[in-house]
Structures are given as structure tokens and as C-alpha cells.
Design an enzyme around this catalytic site. Structure first.
Site, PDB file in Angstrom:
ATOM      1  N   CYS A 292      -5.567  -3.973  13.516  1.00 51.18           N
ATOM      2  CA  CYS A 292      -6.499  -3.690  14.607  1.00 51.18           C
ATOM      3  C   CYS A 292      -6.588  -2.185  14.859  1.00 51.18           C
ATOM      4  CB  CYS A 292      -6.054  -4.417  15.874  1.00 51.18           C
ATOM      5  SG  CYS A 292      -7.214  -4.291  17.256  1.00 51.18           S
ATOM      6  N   CYS A 293      -5.441  -1.506  14.902  1.00 47.47           N
ATOM      7  CA  CYS A 293      -5.431  -0.057  15.111  1.00 47.47           C
ATOM      8  C   CYS A 293      -6.127   0.664  13.961  1.00 47.47           C
ATOM      9  CB  CYS A 293      -4.001   0.462  15.255  1.00 47.47           C
ATOM     10  SG  CYS A 293      -3.238   0.116  16.860  1.00 47.47           S
TER      11      CYS A 293
ATOM     12  N   CYS B 280      -4.499   0.845  24.645  1.00 50.33           N
ATOM     13  CA  CYS B 280      -5.468  -0.217  24.884  1.00 50.33           C
ATOM     14  C   CYS B 280      -4.924  -1.203  25.919  1.00 50.33           C
ATOM     15  CB  CYS B 280      -5.782  -0.949  23.584  1.00 50.33           C
ATOM     16  SG  CYS B 280      -6.706   0.031  22.388  1.00 50.33           S
TER      17      CYS B 280
ATOM     18  N   CYS C  78      -2.482  -4.002  24.905  1.00 55.74           N
ATOM     19  CA  CYS C  78      -1.263  -3.538  24.231  1.00 55.74           C
ATOM     20  C   CYS C  78      -0.429  -2.597  25.100  1.00 55.74           C
ATOM     21  CB  CYS C  78      -1.623  -2.838  22.921  1.00 55.74           C
ATOM     22  SG  CYS C  78      -2.601  -3.865  21.801  1.00 55.74           S
TER      23      CYS C  78
ATOM     24  N   CYS D  55       0.691   3.850  16.132  1.00 58.06           N
ATOM     25  CA  CYS D  55      -0.538   3.199  15.676  1.00 58.06           C
ATOM     26  C   CYS D  55      -1.057   3.782  14.377  1.00 58.06           C
ATOM     27  CB  CYS D  55      -1.612   3.292  16.750  1.00 58.06           C
ATOM     28  SG  CYS D  55      -2.031   4.987  17.212  1.00 58.06           S
TER      29      CYS D  55
END
Length: 241
Positions: free
Chosen positions: A112-113, A201, A204, A229
Site C-alpha cells: 500500500c505504501c 495515514c 495506520c 514506509c
């Protein structure tokens, strides 16, 4: 010509402001990466050294509402052009369609990162010779404890063969950052008043307890050694000439 090793030695004991002055003098295409408390300190300093500082931020699409308001407040406060980089829809849409919006709780935050942060950062850095970050040594004992104030960035490339990364606040503590913020009365994210020490985010990030390290609120379901990340994956690499 001064090598990065020589420059690091020269700047290692200098103040953040002096490091920024040297960075601006040596590199024409240079920008500040802005998102949090450390970064707004750098924006405050550089806005007093340059009439038109280049500042960019990464909008992952998953930030807190307070963070979006904070970004715009800083833009207005300093009257700067804030360049916003967002994820590439051609990569993000199929990822979300296949895995949903919260797959990172099961398989880790890396993929995702990569889509929401790393790829946009590559675009942000592609036209630069150097960039400036708010990294501090005490932010993460496992991954940031040895960062220099200036280094070659092996993880990303800019216009030239070597992308240079400046970390003017490397030797500052969290207390130093907040003393500056309060003394200069500069904007900060209101989430800090709700126990959020390190803000990423929304899914997270969580508030931390008084005695917890600031990075314990990031990706709390993963091992401590994985709390990065990828934006600063070159931290283990030191200096190149």
C-alpha cells in the site's frame, strides 16, 4: 569540488538553519518534503531564507481530516506554493479492487505504501538535485539513529547521477522541535494535542501513551523493525563522493 563526506563533516555540528543555508547555496533544484511537526519547522526556517521555497507533500488519500486542514493552513500561513503528489490511479484502482481498503492489516503496509507514497515520491524527486527531510536520530532507534545531516540517497534518483538528501534536524530531539514551534508560534497538526506523536495515514496511526516511543503509534500491528514506509530506505547507506 567538495565531496558529500567532506560536506557531512563540515555540517555535522552546524545548526539546522546553517545547514539549510548551505543546501540552498549548493543546490538550485532543491525542495522540502513536508507533512509533520519537524517539516513545518523546516518550512518556517526556509521561508526566511528563500523568497520562493520549493515545498511538496504526499497526499496518500488516507490522511486524517485534521492533516488536510493543517497542510492548507501552512500553505496560507507562509504564502507558499505547496506541490501535492497523489497516487497513480492506474496502480491504485486495481490494488483496491483486488485487496480492498484495509489489506495492510493482514499482509503488511509495504504494498500500500509503495503505491500511495513511494511512487508519488519518485515523481516529486525526479526533477530535483537534492531534497530536505525532517528526519531525527531519536525518531526511530532501529532505523534512524545513525542518519547524517547530509547523505547520498541510494533509494531515489533526481536530475543527476546522485540525489542528495539533507536532514537538518538529525541532531535535534522532539523537545527541540516543540520548543521551536512554541517559541515561533508556528502552525502544527491539532492531532498532536490528542496524543498523536507521529502522524501518518489515518488507518495506520494511533495515539500513544505518555511513556511510549512516538513510532509505536505507527503500524502498531507489525514488528518494530518494520516501522518504515520506504521513503527513507537509504538510511543504512551513508556517504558517497
Amino acid at each position: 569540488m567538495t565531496t558529500l563526506s567532506e560536506l557531512q563533516l563540515e555540517l555535522s555540528a552546524k545548526s539546522p538553519r546553517d545547514i539549510l543555508k548551505r543546501a540552498l547555496a549548493d543546490y538550485e533544484q532543491i525542495a522540502v518534503s513536508f507533512s509533520g511537526a519537524e517539516d513545518v519547522v523546516l518550512v518556517d526556517m526556509i521561508s526566511k531564507l528563500s523568497d520562493a521555497p520549493k515545498v511538496f507533500t504526499l497526499d496518500t488519500g488516507r490522511l486524517h481530516p485534521e492533516t488536510y486542514r493543517f497542510l492548507d493552513r501552512v500553505r496560507q500561513h507562509y504564502q507558499i506554493k505547496l506541490e501535492v503528489y497523489t497516487p497513480d490511479a492506474t496502480a491504485l484502482e486495481p490494488f483496491v479492487a483486488e485487496k480492498g481498503l484495509f489489506s495492510f492489516y493482514q499482509d503488511g503496509h509495504g504494498e500500500c505504501c509503495g503505491i500511495r507514497k513511494i511512487e508519488p515520491l519518485k515523481r516529486a524527486l525526479s526533477g530535483l538535485d537534492a531534497w530536505i527531510t525532517g528526519q531525527r536520530k531519536d525518531q526511530s532507534p532501529g532505523t534512524r539513529s545513525t542518519i547524517p545531516v547530509v547523505q547520498a540517497d541510494p533509494a531515489f534518483t533526481g536530475r543527476g547521477e546522485t540525489l542528495v538528501k539533507f536532514n537538518p534536524l538529525a541532531n535535534w530531539s522532539s523537545e527541540d522541535v516543540w520548543n521551536y514551534i512554541r517559541m515561533m508560534e508556528i502552525p502544527y497538526n491539532p492531532l498532536h494535542e490528542q496524543g498523536f506523536k507521529s502522524i501518518g495515514c489515518e488507518p495506520c496511526t494511533k495515539a500513544t501513551l505518555p511513556n511510549q516511543h512516538e513510532r509505536e503509534g505507527r503500524w502498531w500491528w507489525e514488528e518494530a523493525t518494520k516501522k518504515e514506509c520506504g521513503l527513507h530506505s537509504g538510511n543504512e547507506t551513508t556517504l558517497e563522493s
